[in-house]
Scaffold this active site. Sequence first.
Site, short mmCIF file in Angstrom:
data_model
loop_
_atom_site.label_atom_id
_atom_site.label_comp_id
_atom_site.label_asym_id
_atom_site.label_seq_id
_atom_site.Cartn_x
_atom_site.Cartn_y
_atom_site.Cartn_z
N SER A 39 -4.08 11.46 -4.59
CA SER A 39 -3.30 12.21 -3.75
C SER A 39 -2.42 12.11 -5.12
O SER A 39 -2.02 14.43 -5.03
CB SER A 39 -2.28 11.27 -2.80
OG SER A 39 -1.86 10.75 -3.52
N ASP A 330 8.53 12.45 -4.29
CA ASP A 330 8.28 11.77 -2.73
C ASP A 330 8.63 10.25 -3.06
O ASP A 330 8.49 9.55 -4.40
CB ASP A 330 8.19 12.58 -1.55
CG ASP A 330 5.49 12.14 -2.64
OD1 ASP A 330 6.31 11.55 -2.77
OD2 ASP A 330 4.94 12.50 -1.61
N HIS A 333 5.32 9.61 -5.56
CA HIS A 333 5.03 11.16 -5.66
C HIS A 333 5.54 11.23 -7.32
O HIS A 333 6.69 12.27 -6.44
CB HIS A 333 4.01 12.64 -5.22
CG HIS A 333 2.54 11.90 -4.30
ND1 HIS A 333 3.59 10.89 -3.07
CD2 HIS A 333 1.75 11.63 -4.85
CE1 HIS A 333 1.71 10.51 -3.24
NE2 HIS A 333 1.12 11.06 -3.33
#
Length: 369
Positions: A39, A330, A333
Amino acid sequence: MTISMASLALSMVLALSMAALGCIAAVAEARAFFIFGDSLVDSGNNNYLETTARADSPPYGIDYPTGRPTGRFSNGLNIPDLIGKQIGLSESPLPYLSPDFNGKKLLVGANFASAGVGILNDTGVQFVNILRMYRQLELFQEYKRRLSTLVGSKQAHRLVSQALVLITVGGNDFVNNYYLVPFSARSRQYSLPDYVKFLISEYQNLLMKLYKLGARRVLVTGTGPLGCVPAELAMRGNNGGCSQELLRAASLYNPQLVEMINGLNADIGKDVFISANTQRMHNDFVSDPQAFGFTTSEIACCGQGPYNGLGLCTQLSNLCPNRDVYAFWDPFHPSEKANRLIVEQIMNGSNHYMHPMNLSTVMAFDSRI
């Protein structure tokens, strides 16, 4: 002297064909860029999969040029976007699964990354349908066949061999596998030092597969400070401190990753693989956020619960008004600003950050070949 309509038509067709070939050649002169991993570098592949590991709803993308979510796990640009700009690309490589990925877009490169994946196939099982690493490499082979159809096998081989490759994977093998639940299957199977050795061995196999598929410049990032992200502070931290067990995991894993990369380069006889010490890059602004213009490196901009570290970033989450003063966007990340700091070190960092050389040195060296 008259020219028949048939001759004129043929001349126009040939002219258009030459123009198209010239356009393809011009695009192909730029260095292509391929991205593999999780991600941290996914630019939207998971949007086209039935999975919960998605960043396709607001406020993701709030600072992206379009202001809309793209599938990037960021408030704006991610690391591949920023590296792409640095190496001269006019646009970021599209997610391989995007329906728009065809024609001349293939010449820019491709992003195969998928949120939730790890080095191991059993990492991220809770996300169900994601592009595990073996599948990303299969899609790369498929891409090469499509590219050969477009430009011919000789030009396709040249484009791939001269491309820059980024691979970012490994963090999920700890947070979404070994430490996902107490007494996980992998933690019962391996002690932490043995698990790290197992990961490194499996990662070496992945890197050699990339090499055999034609990759000749591969940027390999380590893990970040796993125990210090807002999610781990909320779930495993001790009185505001980082999770010592996850810090121990990163401290074992990252040096062995560099050692393995050095060994591969020695075996090959050239510096194919470049290691980026992203743990140190993150630690700089985690340990002294104010020095980099952040007000906090503990609290996520978007989230809920302690440190905004619990659950997903959604429209119901707490959302900071100024993303540039948060190191983390977040619970897991980095913010776009933090990504920019990381890419600055990838481009120009000393040997403390980049080994055996930074990306600017790589680019300068390759331009002389």
